[in-house]
Write a protein that holds these residues in place. Sequence first.
Motif, PDB file in Angstrom:
ATOM      1  N   LEU A   1       0.643  -1.373  -0.084  1.00  0.00           N
ATOM      2  CA  LEU A   1       0.043   0.045   0.180  1.00  0.00           C
ATOM      3  C   LEU A   1       0.784   1.328  -0.031  1.00  0.00           C
ATOM      4  O   LEU A   1       0.610   2.156  -0.811  1.00  0.00           O
ATOM      5  CB  LEU A   1      -0.949  -0.068   1.290  1.00  0.00           C
ATOM      6  CG  LEU A   1      -1.764   1.361   1.503  1.00  0.00           C
ATOM      7  CD1 LEU A   1      -2.719   1.783   0.523  1.00  0.00           C
ATOM      8  CD2 LEU A   1      -2.313   0.928   2.873  1.00  0.00           C
ATOM      9  N   VAL A   2       1.670   1.280   1.136  1.00  0.00           N
ATOM     10  CA  VAL A   2       2.718   2.657   1.102  1.00  0.00           C
ATOM     11  C   VAL A   2       3.422   2.762  -0.288  1.00  0.00           C
ATOM     12  O   VAL A   2       3.555   3.780  -0.653  1.00  0.00           O
ATOM     13  CB  VAL A   2       3.588   2.499   2.436  1.00  0.00           C
ATOM     14  CG1 VAL A   2       4.542   3.452   2.277  1.00  0.00           C
ATOM     15  CG2 VAL A   2       2.678   2.352   3.587  1.00  0.00           C
ATOM     16  N   LEU A   3       4.135   1.822  -0.608  1.00  0.00           N
ATOM     17  CA  LEU A   3       4.882   1.987  -1.973  1.00  0.00           C
ATOM     18  C   LEU A   3       4.139   2.146  -3.268  1.00  0.00           C
ATOM     19  O   LEU A   3       4.578   2.760  -4.209  1.00  0.00           O
ATOM     20  CB  LEU A   3       5.958   0.718  -1.910  1.00  0.00           C
ATOM     21  CG  LEU A   3       7.184   0.770  -0.865  1.00  0.00           C
ATOM     22  CD1 LEU A   3       7.967  -0.660  -1.215  1.00  0.00           C
ATOM     23  CD2 LEU A   3       7.681   1.842  -0.997  1.00  0.00           C
ATOM     24  N   GLY A   4       3.035   1.404  -3.255  1.00  0.00           N
ATOM     25  CA  GLY A   4       2.074   1.651  -4.285  1.00  0.00           C
ATOM     26  C   GLY A   4       1.735   3.169  -4.324  1.00  0.00           C
ATOM     27  O   GLY A   4       1.459   3.841  -5.481  1.00  0.00           O
ATOM     28  N   ILE A   5       1.322   3.732  -3.478  1.00  0.00           N
ATOM     29  CA  ILE A   5       0.929   5.318  -3.260  1.00  0.00           C
ATOM     30  C   ILE A   5       2.207   6.281  -3.772  1.00  0.00           C
ATOM     31  O   ILE A   5       2.281   7.018  -4.618  1.00  0.00           O
ATOM     32  CB  ILE A   5       0.459   5.519  -1.869  1.00  0.00           C
ATOM     33  CG1 ILE A   5      -0.940   4.867  -1.844  1.00  0.00           C
ATOM     34  CG2 ILE A   5       0.307   7.267  -1.988  1.00  0.00           C
ATOM     35  CD1 ILE A   5      -1.623   5.091  -0.542  1.00  0.00           C
TER      36      ILE A   5
ATOM     37  N   MET B   1      -1.298   6.035 -13.194  1.00  0.00           N
ATOM     38  CA  MET B   1      -2.234   4.707 -12.596  1.00  0.00           C
ATOM     39  C   MET B   1      -1.364   3.307 -12.828  1.00  0.00           C
ATOM     40  O   MET B   1      -1.405   2.577 -11.891  1.00  0.00           O
ATOM     41  CB  MET B   1      -3.431   4.867 -12.903  1.00  0.00           C
ATOM     42  CG  MET B   1      -4.394   6.151 -12.773  1.00  0.00           C
ATOM     43  SD  MET B   1      -4.927   6.018 -11.020  1.00  0.00           S
ATOM     44  CE  MET B   1      -5.749   7.578 -10.915  1.00  0.00           C
ATOM     45  N   LEU B   2      -1.056   2.923 -13.959  1.00  0.00           N
ATOM     46  CA  LEU B   2      -0.596   1.694 -14.171  1.00  0.00           C
ATOM     47  C   LEU B   2       0.658   1.423 -13.230  1.00  0.00           C
ATOM     48  O   LEU B   2       0.921   0.235 -12.840  1.00  0.00           O
ATOM     49  CB  LEU B   2       0.130   1.681 -15.615  1.00  0.00           C
ATOM     50  CG  LEU B   2       0.579   0.422 -15.982  1.00  0.00           C
ATOM     51  CD1 LEU B   2      -0.417  -0.784 -16.029  1.00  0.00           C
ATOM     52  CD2 LEU B   2       1.217   0.396 -17.381  1.00  0.00           C
ATOM     53  N   THR B   3       1.552   2.633 -12.884  1.00  0.00           N
ATOM     54  CA  THR B   3       2.580   2.527 -12.178  1.00  0.00           C
ATOM     55  C   THR B   3       2.390   1.977 -10.836  1.00  0.00           C
ATOM     56  O   THR B   3       2.713   1.183 -10.100  1.00  0.00           O
ATOM     57  CB  THR B   3       3.419   3.584 -12.061  1.00  0.00           C
ATOM     58  OG1 THR B   3       3.919   3.793 -13.388  1.00  0.00           O
ATOM     59  CG2 THR B   3       4.745   3.190 -11.133  1.00  0.00           C
ATOM     60  N   GLY B   4       1.170   3.005 -10.049  1.00  0.00           N
ATOM     61  CA  GLY B   4       0.772   2.586  -8.844  1.00  0.00           C
ATOM     62  C   GLY B   4       0.281   1.166  -8.877  1.00  0.00           C
ATOM     63  O   GLY B   4       0.245   0.397  -7.624  1.00  0.00           O
ATOM     64  N   ASN B   5      -0.634   0.924  -9.607  1.00  0.00           N
ATOM     65  CA  ASN B   5      -1.394  -0.370  -9.555  1.00  0.00           C
ATOM     66  C   ASN B   5      -0.500  -1.522  -9.374  1.00  0.00           C
ATOM     67  O   ASN B   5      -0.499  -2.708  -8.837  1.00  0.00           O
ATOM     68  CB  ASN B   5      -2.351  -0.530 -10.650  1.00  0.00           C
ATOM     69  CG  ASN B   5      -3.625   0.031 -10.528  1.00  0.00           C
ATOM     70  OD1 ASN B   5      -4.636  -0.523 -10.145  1.00  0.00           O
ATOM     71  ND2 ASN B   5      -3.774   1.398 -10.848  1.00  0.00           N
ATOM     72  N   ILE B   6       0.586  -1.511 -10.401  1.00  0.00           N
ATOM     73  CA  ILE B   6       1.659  -2.475 -10.736  1.00  0.00           C
ATOM     74  C   ILE B   6       2.379  -2.881  -9.224  1.00  0.00           C
ATOM     75  O   ILE B   6       2.438  -3.810  -8.732  1.00  0.00           O
ATOM     76  CB  ILE B   6       2.452  -2.435 -11.766  1.00  0.00           C
ATOM     77  CG1 ILE B   6       1.616  -2.740 -13.122  1.00  0.00           C
ATOM     78  CG2 ILE B   6       3.671  -3.478 -11.697  1.00  0.00           C
ATOM     79  CD1 ILE B   6       2.434  -2.476 -14.304  1.00  0.00           C
ATOM     80  N   VAL B   7       2.832  -1.819  -8.774  1.00  0.00           N
ATOM     81  CA  VAL B   7       3.735  -1.681  -7.413  1.00  0.00           C
ATOM     82  C   VAL B   7       3.083  -2.356  -6.230  1.00  0.00           C
ATOM     83  O   VAL B   7       3.269  -3.083  -5.594  1.00  0.00           O
ATOM     84  CB  VAL B   7       4.396  -0.283  -7.418  1.00  0.00           C
ATOM     85  CG1 VAL B   7       4.890  -0.390  -5.975  1.00  0.00           C
ATOM     86  CG2 VAL B   7       5.181   0.005  -8.436  1.00  0.00           C
ATOM     87  N   SER B   8       1.554  -1.737  -6.316  1.00  0.00           N
ATOM     88  CA  SER B   8       0.803  -2.344  -5.147  1.00  0.00           C
ATOM     89  C   SER B   8       0.526  -3.753  -5.071  1.00  0.00           C
ATOM     90  O   SER B   8       1.015  -4.382  -4.100  1.00  0.00           O
ATOM     91  CB  SER B   8      -0.404  -1.460  -5.155  1.00  0.00           C
ATOM     92  OG  SER B   8      -1.167  -1.841  -3.954  1.00  0.00           O
ATOM     93  N   ILE B   9       0.209  -4.312  -6.250  1.00  0.00           N
ATOM     94  CA  ILE B   9      -0.490  -5.745  -6.104  1.00  0.00           C
ATOM     95  C   ILE B   9       0.816  -6.416  -6.137  1.00  0.00           C
ATOM     96  O   ILE B   9       0.758  -7.561  -5.559  1.00  0.00           O
ATOM     97  CB  ILE B   9      -1.192  -6.196  -7.271  1.00  0.00           C
ATOM     98  CG1 ILE B   9      -1.940  -7.269  -7.166  1.00  0.00           C
ATOM     99  CG2 ILE B   9      -0.604  -5.773  -8.548  1.00  0.00           C
ATOM    100  CD1 ILE B   9      -3.180  -7.569  -8.050  1.00  0.00           C
TER     101      ILE B   9
END
Length: 652
Positions: free
Chosen positions: A435-439, A465-473
């Motif tokens: 969550l933290v690194l995704g944001i 948005m693609l960057t945040g989504n990929i990192v989070s999941i």
Amino acid sequence: MLGLTWMQARYTPFSPSNSEEFTSASRSVKPGLIASGIVSAWTWAATLLQSSAVAYKFGISGPWWYAGGATIQVLLFAQLAAKLKLNAPNAHTWLEIVGTRWGNIAHGIFLFFGLATNIIVSSMLVLGGSATVTDLTGMNTIAACFLIPIGVAIYVVAGGMRATLLCDYTHTTVLFAIIFVFTFTVYATSPKIGSFSKMHELLTSVAEATPVPGNAGGSYLTMRSKNGLIFGVINVELIATVFNDQAYWQRAIASKPASCVKAYLYGGLAWFAIPFIFSTTLGLSAVALRGDPDMRVLSPADVSAGLPAAAAAAALLGKSGAAALLIVLFLAVTSATAAELIAVSAVLTFDVYKRYVNPLANEAQIMRVSHLMVAAFAIIMGLAGLIFFYIGVSMGWLYTFMGVILGSAVVPIALCVTWKKANKWGCIGGAVVGLVLGIMSWLIATATLNDHAINVTTSGGDFEMLTGNIVSISLGGIISLASSLIWPEDFDFDTTRAINSPNNTTRHPKTVEAEAGIGDEVKEGRASPSEKGSDGLQPAVHLGLTGKDELDPIALQKAFRFAAWSSVILLVIFIILIPLPLFFAQTIYGVKGLAAWVTIGIIWAFLSAFTVVIYPLYESRVALTMVARGVIKDLFSRGSGRYTAPSGVAYL
């Protein structure tokens, strides 16, 4: 819906005054109705509006990536549904499993993810619904934000989960009927379009005047769309909106163990047709009708708000088209809203009130809190939608942002329910760090790609948005899996199988009457307990709980394997085998290609309608006959049609 609830309580053994019936429909619903409920709950405002918006922006690739990417989320969830029935058949929520297995710290953290999912999904429902209602009718946006959830809360409080499923069925039926009206109007009867060849001609003309960036030849008639592919990747990663959402677990809980997997596979495949054919119809029509005197000019903000479908419907059919879209949107939004209300009510009742406030709560207290939580969350939905509206967040922005906030919890939740070796602290760490690194990655990408400007507009870009989504999941999954492989636990799922287990309970009849009001039902003739054991205790049927005699571990494990193989195979088909060869081929379809594309969608829609409209009627023929018989008896002799439980049985 209130009338159906009254008929259910009078002519069947299921009364919404029982907490198990209210929250889980007594775990007795057949696969056809569950599939219909899944279709309805997964048909958000975004299903109709955002899918049409991506068709408007990217052409025919948009409908495929929206429908295919979201369908596999439900198909993959079939695996969790099977494991739920095997490892915790009587749980009320997925959070009960987390709390029982990993304790209060994990329960609190994942409670955040669960409620965040419900709030974000609900806000998106209200945003999309209110924007379209305001656009078509002129209603005040503030009023629309509150009227939608509060109106739905009335029948949810009255009827609970089964009323929600019955509402889902009626809404799905009307939804398909109106979709077919729009489809045949656009491709067969409309004087503005009316044929595949005319649609092809208009789309080609628009592409020549304003080519689509990133599409082969700038055409709307190709799967070769770079931005469409990016959206597809983001859409697939929004699996958190299913795995984290109690609304989908609620339907697994409500289903019969033997048919749970079947219901999710039926529902997922049936749902595909709705966004695919709807957006291929109205999304492409909004493009084709550019320049038409009846077609309003759409700004980027209008597209982000999901208004291409509304504009096309009004241009094609005038006021009747606007009214039809308003009806279909209302049905979609209210069904999904009902699913969210009953889901959050279950979470707040069993995972907050009963776990932390009053662990000894009796039946009457649980029912009272369940009703209050439905009403409270209806107000919260309206407030959340209003807040996002005033800060300038649209439905489209919120849709692509969800995975950034929610994606890191997907793998930990799945591991908790399915894998005995899942490491508690690794899964907690994966969810929080992801969550933290995704944001952080989302904000860094936004600043990097937009000259350090971070606002609603710049942060909503595809790559951001693609960057945040990929990192989070990805981080959530990697940390959870790696820690579980390095430091595996050896959890015994018998602990979670004991949650609310009826086999561990023997209760005195006076306690039963005091807590569940059975004494009143006996007086009314709904139950006549008469048999007692040698110890003087009353044997009881735990209405809504699953006993060991109903669970076949071998069959459930076989169902899980079937769900795993079938969902993975379908994922490969929907996400790789069909779209990627078409993407790399760079083909621009002619009239015959477009005709084949749309015809396949229409056939799929008819098969879907049969699955979730006709099949539920067939499988419920006995129950429908029971209700009809009771109604007829009441017509000729008032009071004689009321359902009476077999003697010697007390329902708990």
